[in-house]
Design a protein around this motif. Structure first.
Motif, PDB file in Angstrom:
ATOM      1  N   VAL A  13     -10.477  -0.624  -9.167  1.00 12.96           N
ATOM      2  CA  VAL A  13      -9.423  -1.598  -9.423  1.00 12.96           C
ATOM      3  C   VAL A  13      -9.089  -1.500 -10.903  1.00 12.96           C
ATOM      4  CG1 VAL A  13      -8.831  -4.044  -9.600  1.00 12.96           C
ATOM      5  CG2 VAL A  13      -9.961  -3.180  -7.545  1.00 12.96           C
ATOM      6  N   ASN A  59       0.814  -1.207   0.000  1.00 15.62           N
ATOM      7  CA  ASN A  59       0.000   0.000   0.000  1.00 15.62           C
ATOM      8  C   ASN A  59       0.852   1.264   0.000  1.00 15.62           C
ATOM      9  OD1 ASN A  59      -2.446  -1.466   0.184  1.00 15.62           O
ATOM     10  ND2 ASN A  59      -2.186  -1.661   2.401  1.00 15.62           N
ATOM     11  N   TRP A 119     -12.383  -5.128  -0.471  1.00 20.65           N
ATOM     12  CA  TRP A 119     -12.597  -5.378  -1.902  1.00 20.65           C
ATOM     13  C   TRP A 119     -11.278  -5.587  -2.628  1.00 20.65           C
ATOM     14  CZ3 TRP A 119     -12.916  -1.711  -6.415  1.00 20.65           C
ATOM     15  CH2 TRP A 119     -13.496  -2.341  -7.534  1.00 20.65           C
ATOM     16  N   PHE A 120     -10.269  -4.798  -2.285  1.00 21.77           N
ATOM     17  CA  PHE A 120      -8.963  -4.974  -2.916  1.00 21.77           C
ATOM     18  C   PHE A 120      -8.405  -6.364  -2.624  1.00 21.77           C
ATOM     19  CE2 PHE A 120      -8.144  -0.110  -2.487  1.00 21.77           C
ATOM     20  CZ  PHE A 120      -9.019   0.127  -3.537  1.00 21.77           C
ATOM     21  N   ARG A 121      -8.603  -6.842  -1.408  1.00 21.40           N
ATOM     22  CA  ARG A 121      -8.138  -8.197  -1.085  1.00 21.40           C
ATOM     23  C   ARG A 121      -8.889  -9.231  -1.913  1.00 21.40           C
ATOM     24  NH1 ARG A 121      -8.749 -10.146   5.030  1.00 21.40           N
ATOM     25  NH2 ARG A 121     -10.950  -9.848   4.459  1.00 21.40           N
ATOM     26  N   GLN A 167     -10.148  -8.769  -4.802  1.00 20.85           N
ATOM     27  CA  GLN A 167      -9.735  -8.610  -6.194  1.00 20.85           C
ATOM     28  C   GLN A 167      -8.279  -9.004  -6.433  1.00 20.85           C
ATOM     29  OE1 GLN A 167     -11.650  -7.395  -8.979  1.00 20.85           O
ATOM     30  NE2 GLN A 167     -13.276  -7.978  -7.565  1.00 20.85           N
ATOM     31  N   SER A 218     -10.448  -1.769   1.354  1.00 18.68           N
ATOM     32  CA  SER A 218      -9.408  -2.747   1.687  1.00 18.68           C
ATOM     33  C   SER A 218      -9.914  -4.170   1.518  1.00 18.68           C
ATOM     34  CB  SER A 218      -8.920  -2.522   3.122  1.00 18.68           C
ATOM     35  OG  SER A 218      -8.321  -1.252   3.256  1.00 18.68           O
ATOM     36  N   THR A 238      -5.400  -7.579  -5.625  1.00 22.40           N
ATOM     37  CA  THR A 238      -4.539  -6.524  -6.150  1.00 22.40           C
ATOM     38  C   THR A 238      -3.096  -6.728  -5.683  1.00 22.40           C
ATOM     39  OG1 THR A 238      -5.117  -5.143  -4.251  1.00 22.40           O
ATOM     40  CG2 THR A 238      -6.402  -4.826  -6.273  1.00 22.40           C
ATOM     41  N   GLY A 291      -5.325  -1.316  -6.873  1.00 17.13           N
ATOM     42  CA  GLY A 291      -6.498  -0.748  -6.236  1.00 17.13           C
ATOM     43  C   GLY A 291      -6.281   0.741  -6.019  1.00 17.13           C
ATOM     44  N   ASN A 337      -2.021  -1.109  -3.737  1.00  6.25           N
ATOM     45  CA  ASN A 337      -3.168  -0.227  -3.544  1.00  6.25           C
ATOM     46  C   ASN A 337      -2.680   1.179  -3.229  1.00  6.25           C
ATOM     47  OD1 ASN A 337      -4.980  -2.496  -3.690  1.00  6.25           O
ATOM     48  ND2 ASN A 337      -4.398  -2.971  -1.587  1.00  6.25           N
TER      49      ASN A 337
END
Length: 463
Positions: A98, A54, A143-145, A147, A141, A149, A82, A152
Motif C-alpha cells: 500500500v 481496480n 487488506w486493501f479494504r 487500508q 483484497s 485504498t 494498493g 488497487n
C-alpha cells in the motif's frame, strides 16, 4: 516467532496446489485451472474487491514494471494505492503493498489465518486445487479494504482468461506487449495466447490501455474490441510520447493523445529506457482519474524518488553494479541504452542467468558489442532448467566467456575480480534478480527511496 508464522502461512498458500498430483496440474490452463474458486472465496469473505477502483495488468513483457509505474503515478497524484504483484524478488511479502510499502509480517499472518478458515467451507473437488496466487490476491483484497485504498493495481500471471487474479473485479485493464509465449499453457498457437490475455477484459471492465503490439496482435485486438463497447487506447495509434532529458539526471515523459490530452511525469535518468512503459502507465492513470471524476486530462507527477527494484537498478558503485530482469533482446536493448548513457570507463562484464525458456541468443547478440566478457550461471529457484550450452553460444560473439553453476559464487567472484572503474551487469530471470538483491542486501520493502512519499494533491498544468 512471527517469522516462523510467516513461513507457515506461505507453506499453507501452496498446500492445496501441491496436494493435487502433478499430472492433474499439467496441460493448458483452460483444462487444469479453476479460477472460479478464487471468485468463490472473494464472495465468501464479503467481496472486498468491490471496495475500491481496480485495474488489472496483463501481457507477456513488463507486467510488473507497468503495474509498479501505474501505482506510483496514482500515488503521486494524491491517491492511496494498493499494489499486488507476483512473483516477489527477495521477500514474499513484497507481493502486497500500500503506497509502495510491503505488508507487515503481523498483517500477513492474520490475513492468511482468516482466509484459511474460509477455505475450510469451500466444496473443492479432490482433483482440483486453490491457486496459490489466487489465495494471496484474496488476502490482498481484504487488506486493501482495511487500508481504505482508493485504487488497487493487480498484476496477473501468465494468462488472464483462466488466471485466478483476473477474478478480482476490475474496471480498468492495462495490456503490455503480447508475445508467443507459454504455448504449452496458453497455446498451442500464438492466437490462443492473445485470446487468453484479452480475457482481462471482463463485463466489469470499461477501458483498456495497451502498449504497442505486433501487427498480428493488433489485428486480433481490433477484431476483439469491435464487438465491445469498452474504450480501447493503443500506444502509437491513440497516443504518443516524447522524452526530454535535461541536466542533473532528470528526464520527463510527456504523453499527447489524439484528442489533445497531455500527461507528464518527471523521473530520474535511470527510468529513461522505460519511457514507453511510463507513457502507457500515465495514460492508464488518466483513465482512472477520469473515472473517479478527478480530471486526468493534464496530469503532471514526479517519479524522481521511485526505486524501481530490480529494473536497471544500480545497487553498488566502485565497481558499478547494475541488476535487471533481462530475459530477451528487448530487455537487453534497454541495458545497452543505459550503457550508452553511463559511458563506463572500465571493463564491462555481464553475469547472466538465462533458463531454457528465455531468449538467450537475443540477449547475447544484443549485449555482445558492448561488453568485454560474459559469465553464465543459474539461480536459487529449483524449478528452472539450465540445460543449454550457453558458453558455446556466446563464444561466437564474445571472446571471454565463463560458466559458474553456483549463483552466489558467480556474483561474488565477479565483484571481487572487478576494478573500481569497471561495470558489472547482473542480468537474467526474476529469481536471479532476487538472488543478486539478497546477496547485496538491497532493501525491497519500499518502492520509494527514503521510504514512501506521502500521497499529495495532484498538480495540473495551468494551476
Amino acid at each position: 516467532m512471527i517469522e516462523q508464522e510467516v513461513t507457515k502461512a506461505i507453506e499453507w498458500i501452496f498446500e492445496s496446489y501441491t496436494r493435487v498430483p502433478p499430472a492433474k496440474r499439467v496441460g493448458f490452463d483452460r483444462d487444469v485451472r479453476h479460477p472460479e474458486w478464487t471468485r468463490w472465496l472473494l464472495d465468501a469473505v464479503g467481496r472486498p474487491d468491490e471496495s475500491a477502483y481496480n485495474v488489472a495488468v496483463t501481457g507477456s513483457k513488463g507486467k510488473g514494471a507497468h503495474a509498479i509505474l501505474l501505482a506510483a503515478i496514482l500515488q503521486a497524484a494524491g491517491l492511496r494505492v494498493g499494489l499486488f504483484t507476483s512473483p516477489h524478488l527477495v521477500d514474499f511479502l513484497e507481493r502486497l503493498r500500500v503506497n509502495g510499502m510491503a505488508v507487515s509480517n503481523e498483517d500477513f499472518v492474520r490475513l492468511a489465518k482468516g482466509v484459511r478458515e474460509t477455505t475450510k467451507e469451500i466444496p473443492l473437488p479432490a482433483d482440483q486445487y486453490l491457486g496459490p496466487v489466487g489465495l494471496v490476491a484474496v488476502m490482498a483484497s481484504i487488506w486493501f479494504r482495511e487500508q481504505k485504498t482508493d485504487v488497487n493495481v493487480f498484476e496477473l500471471g501468465r494468462g488472464a482468461m483462466y488466471d485466478d487474479v483476473n477474478r478480482v473485479r476490475h474496471q480498468g485493464a492495462l495490456v503490455t506487449p503480447i508475445f508467443a509465449e507459454h504455448l504449452d499453457k496458453l497455446g498451442p498457437e500464438w492466437s490462443d495466447v492473445v485470446r487468453e490475455k484479452l480475457g482481462v477484459v471482463t463485463e466489469d471492465t470499461t477501458w483498456t490501455v495497451s502498449y504497442e503490439q505486433d501487427a498480428v496482435v493488433e489485428r486480433m485486438m481490433e477484431e476483439y474490441f469491435s464487438t465491445r463497447h469498452q474504450t480501447w487506447r493503443l500506444l502509437g495509434r491513440d497516443f504518443t510520447y516524447e522524452v526530454v532529458c535535461g541536466t542533473g539526471g532528470v528526464c520527463s515523459v510527456q504523453v499527447t493523445s489524439a484528442k489533445g490530452e497531455t500527461l507528464r511525469a518527471s523521473m530520474g535518468v535511470n527510468l529513461a529506457p522505460f519511457a514507453g512503459n511510463v507513457a502507457v502507465a500515465l495514460t492508464a492513470a488518466g483513465q482512472v482519474l477520469k473515472s473517479l471524476d478527478m480530471g486526468g486530462q493534464t496530469l503532471d507527477v514526479s517519479l524522481a524518488h521511485l526505486a524501481f527494484p530490480g529494473r536497471l537498478q544500480v545497487i553498488s558503485k566502485r565497481p558499478t553494479c547494475l541488476v535487471d530482469g533481462t530475459i530477451h533482446a528487448v530487455n537487453a536493448r534497454f541495458v545497452v541504452d543505459w550503457l550508452l548513457r553511463a559511458k563506463p570507463s572500465g571493463k564491462v562484464t555481464a553475469v547472466l542467468s538465462l533458463p531454457d525458456d528465455k531468449d538467450a541468443l537475443g540477449v547475447v547478440e544484443t549485449l555482445a558489442p558492448h561488453v568485454d566478457g560474459m559469465v553464465f550461471t543459474t539461480c536459487s529457484n529449483p524449478h528452472l532448467r539450465y540445460t543449454r550450452d550457453l558458453v558455446a553460444l556466446a563464444k561466437e560473439h564474445v571472446q571471454s566467456v565463463q560458466w559458474e553453476p553456483d549463483v552466489e559464487v558467480a556474483v561474488q567472484r565477479a565483484q571481487a575480480s572487478a576494478k573500481p572503474e569497471d561495470t558489472i551487469l547482473f542480468l537474467g530471470t526474476q529469481s536471479f534478480v532476487g538472488d543478486v538483491l539478497r546477496i547485496f542486501e538491497v532493501p525491497t520493502k519500499s518502492l520509494w527511496h527514503a521510504h514512501q512519499i506521502a500521497g499529495r494533491e495532484p498538480h495540473w498544468f495551468g494551476n
